[in-house]
Design a protein around this motif. Structure first.
Motif, PDB file in Angstrom:
ATOM      1  N   TYR A 211       0.738  -1.228   0.134  1.00 53.44           N
ATOM      2  CA  TYR A 211       0.236   0.022   0.359  1.00 53.44           C
ATOM      3  C   TYR A 211       0.808   1.524   0.300  1.00 53.44           C
ATOM      4  O   TYR A 211       0.739   2.331  -0.940  1.00 53.44           O
ATOM      5  N   VAL A 215       0.926   3.742  -2.700  1.00 58.85           N
ATOM      6  CA  VAL A 215       0.491   5.206  -2.322  1.00 58.85           C
ATOM      7  C   VAL A 215       1.658   6.508  -2.803  1.00 58.85           C
ATOM      8  O   VAL A 215       0.790   7.421  -3.435  1.00 58.85           O
ATOM      9  N   ARG A 219       1.724  10.001  -5.226  1.00 58.02           N
ATOM     10  CA  ARG A 219       1.893  11.229  -5.018  1.00 58.02           C
ATOM     11  C   ARG A 219       3.642  11.332  -5.363  1.00 58.02           C
ATOM     12  O   ARG A 219       3.576  12.959  -5.201  1.00 58.02           O
ATOM     13  N   THR A 222       2.449  13.434  -7.800  1.00 60.58           N
ATOM     14  CA  THR A 222       1.845  14.470  -7.888  1.00 60.58           C
ATOM     15  C   THR A 222       2.701  15.412  -7.521  1.00 60.58           C
ATOM     16  O   THR A 222       2.896  16.502  -8.299  1.00 60.58           O
ATOM     17  N   ALA A 225       4.393  16.614 -11.051  1.00 59.60           N
ATOM     18  CA  ALA A 225       3.743  17.611 -10.997  1.00 59.60           C
ATOM     19  C   ALA A 225       2.978  18.742 -10.887  1.00 59.60           C
ATOM     20  O   ALA A 225       3.252  19.822 -11.682  1.00 59.60           O
ATOM     21  N   ILE A 229       4.188  22.163 -12.689  1.00 58.85           N
ATOM     22  CA  ILE A 229       3.410  23.754 -13.002  1.00 58.85           C
ATOM     23  C   ILE A 229       3.874  25.053 -12.579  1.00 58.85           C
ATOM     24  O   ILE A 229       3.801  25.841 -13.142  1.00 58.85           O
TER      25      ILE A 229
ATOM     26  N   LEU B  26      -6.867   4.763   5.691  1.00 59.96           N
ATOM     27  CA  LEU B  26      -5.976   4.917   4.880  1.00 59.96           C
ATOM     28  C   LEU B  26      -6.760   4.287   3.822  1.00 59.96           C
ATOM     29  O   LEU B  26      -5.851   5.202   2.373  1.00 59.96           O
ATOM     30  N   LEU B  27      -7.490   4.514   3.378  1.00 60.05           N
ATOM     31  CA  LEU B  27      -8.841   4.008   1.793  1.00 60.05           C
ATOM     32  C   LEU B  27      -9.073   6.095   2.030  1.00 60.05           C
ATOM     33  O   LEU B  27      -9.014   6.582   0.585  1.00 60.05           O
ATOM     34  N   LEU B  29      -6.209   7.854   2.777  1.00 64.46           N
ATOM     35  CA  LEU B  29      -5.326   8.866   2.274  1.00 64.46           C
ATOM     36  C   LEU B  29      -5.492   8.391   0.457  1.00 64.46           C
ATOM     37  O   LEU B  29      -4.918   9.130  -0.327  1.00 64.46           O
ATOM     38  N   LEU B  30      -5.576   7.382   0.513  1.00 62.44           N
ATOM     39  CA  LEU B  30      -5.542   7.273  -1.185  1.00 62.44           C
ATOM     40  C   LEU B  30      -6.619   8.136  -1.804  1.00 62.44           C
ATOM     41  O   LEU B  30      -5.522   7.814  -2.677  1.00 62.44           O
ATOM     42  N   THR B  33      -5.137  11.006  -2.587  1.00 64.43           N
ATOM     43  CA  THR B  33      -4.058  11.793  -3.046  1.00 64.43           C
ATOM     44  C   THR B  33      -4.142  10.971  -4.725  1.00 64.43           C
ATOM     45  O   THR B  33      -3.576  11.921  -5.752  1.00 64.43           O
ATOM     46  N   TRP B  34      -5.258  10.088  -4.749  1.00 63.76           N
ATOM     47  CA  TRP B  34      -6.129  10.113  -6.111  1.00 63.76           C
ATOM     48  C   TRP B  34      -6.100  11.674  -6.958  1.00 63.76           C
ATOM     49  O   TRP B  34      -6.036  11.813  -7.620  1.00 63.76           O
ATOM     50  N   GLY B  36      -5.456  14.703  -5.585  1.00 69.54           N
ATOM     51  CA  GLY B  36      -4.427  14.940  -5.926  1.00 69.54           C
ATOM     52  C   GLY B  36      -3.723  14.923  -7.238  1.00 69.54           C
ATOM     53  O   GLY B  36      -3.514  16.096  -8.057  1.00 69.54           O
ATOM     54  N   LEU B  37      -3.582  13.973  -7.676  1.00 69.23           N
ATOM     55  CA  LEU B  37      -2.844  14.269  -8.896  1.00 69.23           C
ATOM     56  C   LEU B  37      -3.285  14.283  -9.890  1.00 69.23           C
ATOM     57  O   LEU B  37      -3.306  14.936 -10.804  1.00 69.23           O
ATOM     58  N   ALA B  40      -3.500  17.773  -9.834  1.00 74.07           N
ATOM     59  CA  ALA B  40      -2.312  18.246 -10.965  1.00 74.07           C
ATOM     60  C   ALA B  40      -2.342  17.101 -12.408  1.00 74.07           C
ATOM     61  O   ALA B  40      -1.900  18.737 -13.001  1.00 74.07           O
ATOM     62  N   GLU B  41      -2.653  16.962 -12.509  1.00 68.74           N
ATOM     63  CA  GLU B  41      -2.575  16.287 -14.308  1.00 68.74           C
ATOM     64  C   GLU B  41      -3.241  17.097 -15.297  1.00 68.74           C
ATOM     65  O   GLU B  41      -2.825  18.180 -16.294  1.00 68.74           O
TER      66      GLU B  41
END
Lengths: 248, 78
Positions: A211, A215, A219, A222, A225, A229, B26-27, B29-30, B33-34, B36-37, B40-41
């Protein structure tokens, strides 16, 4: 290690590794939960509360493992100025803080029925609480500067200073009197814990590690990126207007 | 049988919150993170498409600039 310091190479490598880590996380979590909740016996002294161990102990391992990795990255970032080392430390910090929080809360939930108290200010619990604050302090420090490079540098110094806390956590149960039980897996002479309990413990530790890897890769992506930016925005603000005007 | 499992030998109030907290953290945080990514993209894509004439892609930039000036560079190549 130099070869992996290139962000473009990291992006390519992580694109290959990420599906494997994510798959391993799912499989190991399902297997680990099944073993922890159904496939292992209750403890002869602690009864069913021993099942808290399968969350608590791997979370505690992760909290120290992640911090150690961040401190190594901090050293690499300070000495060799690797672009990815700083980004890794910054990306890993919230995950480490999350695992430390899980470790503290599950420890409390385990302590309440078994020790008769939610919390004691002994060496083990206090040093883990300090670890949690080190994570939070690092995260606050890194984001406290207008110039991200300066924030990273200050954060890296904090990480390196805070590493003394990791051996203190590990050996606190041997050096001081405490309610906390001593190590039963990572100890001289091998694990003193039965295989029926060691297996779910190690599977859950594997799940948490997978995990973390999944993750942290997301990150770091991110962060890369965000860096791009920032560079784009700076170049637009700096020469963009004039250059575009001349070209047109 | 099932109720016995959920009862956890009388320690349900301690065992299940422990698993619940771990799952939530944990979920959560995931998910963060998702999100945020993705953000940003999306921002990066918008910035890059708004300003294609970057130093790193000098050729592409020059072509775009030529097209803007009304001299199609591809005409002679194709």
């Amino acid at each position: 290690m130099h070869r992996f310091a290139n962000p473009a190479r990291f992006l390519r490598l992580s694109a290959v590794l990420l599906p494997w880590c994510a798959g391993a996380t799912v499989i190991l979590t399902i297997l680990g939960l099944w073993l922890s909740l159904f496939g292992s016996p209750p403890d002869y002294q602690q009864g069913e509360t021993v099942r808290i161990m399968y969350i608590h102990v791997p979370a505690a391992w992760m909290s120290m493992f992640i911090y150690t990795n961040m401190a190594i990255a901090a050293g690499v970032g300070l000495v060799w100025k690797h672009p990815l080392a700083d980004l890794f430390a910054k990306a890993a910090a919230p995950i480490g803080a999350g695992f430390t929080f899980v470790c503290l809360v599950t420890g409390s939930l385990w302590g309440a029925p078994m020790w008769g108290t939610w919390w004691v200010w002994d060496a083990r619990l206090t040093s883990v609480l300090i670890l949690f604050f080190l994570y939070l302090g690092y995260m606050a420090l890194v984001n406290a500067f207008d110039d991200p490079q300066r924030g990273m540098k200050a954060g890296n110094v904090l990480l390196l200073v805070g590493i003394v806390n990791v051996p203190i956590i590990k050996f606190s149960v041997d050096w001081w009197n405490t309610l906390h039980q001593p190590a039963s897996v990572v100890r001289m002479g091998g694990p003193s814990i039965d295989a029926s309990m060691l297996t779910p413990l190690l599977v859950m530790a594997g799940a948490f590690t997978a995990y973390f890897l999944s993750v942290v890769m997301l990150r770091v992506r991110t962060e890369i990126a965000q860096r791009k930016i920032q560079t784009l925005r700076l170049s637009v603000a700096g020469d963009g207007g004039v250059a575009d005007g001349m070209r047109g | 049988m099932m109720s016995e499992f959920f009862h956890m030998g009388g320690y349900a109030a301690y065992v299940w919150p422990a698993y619940g907290i771990a799952t939530l953290v944990l979920l959560g945080l995931l998910a963060a993170t998702w999100k945020g990514l993705r953000n940003a993209e999306a921002t990066l894509k918008a910035l890059e498409s708004a300003r294609p004439a970057r130093r790193r892609t000098r050729n592409a930039g020059r072509k775009a600039a030529d097209q803007n000036a009304g001299t199609p560079a591809e005409a002679s190549e194709g």
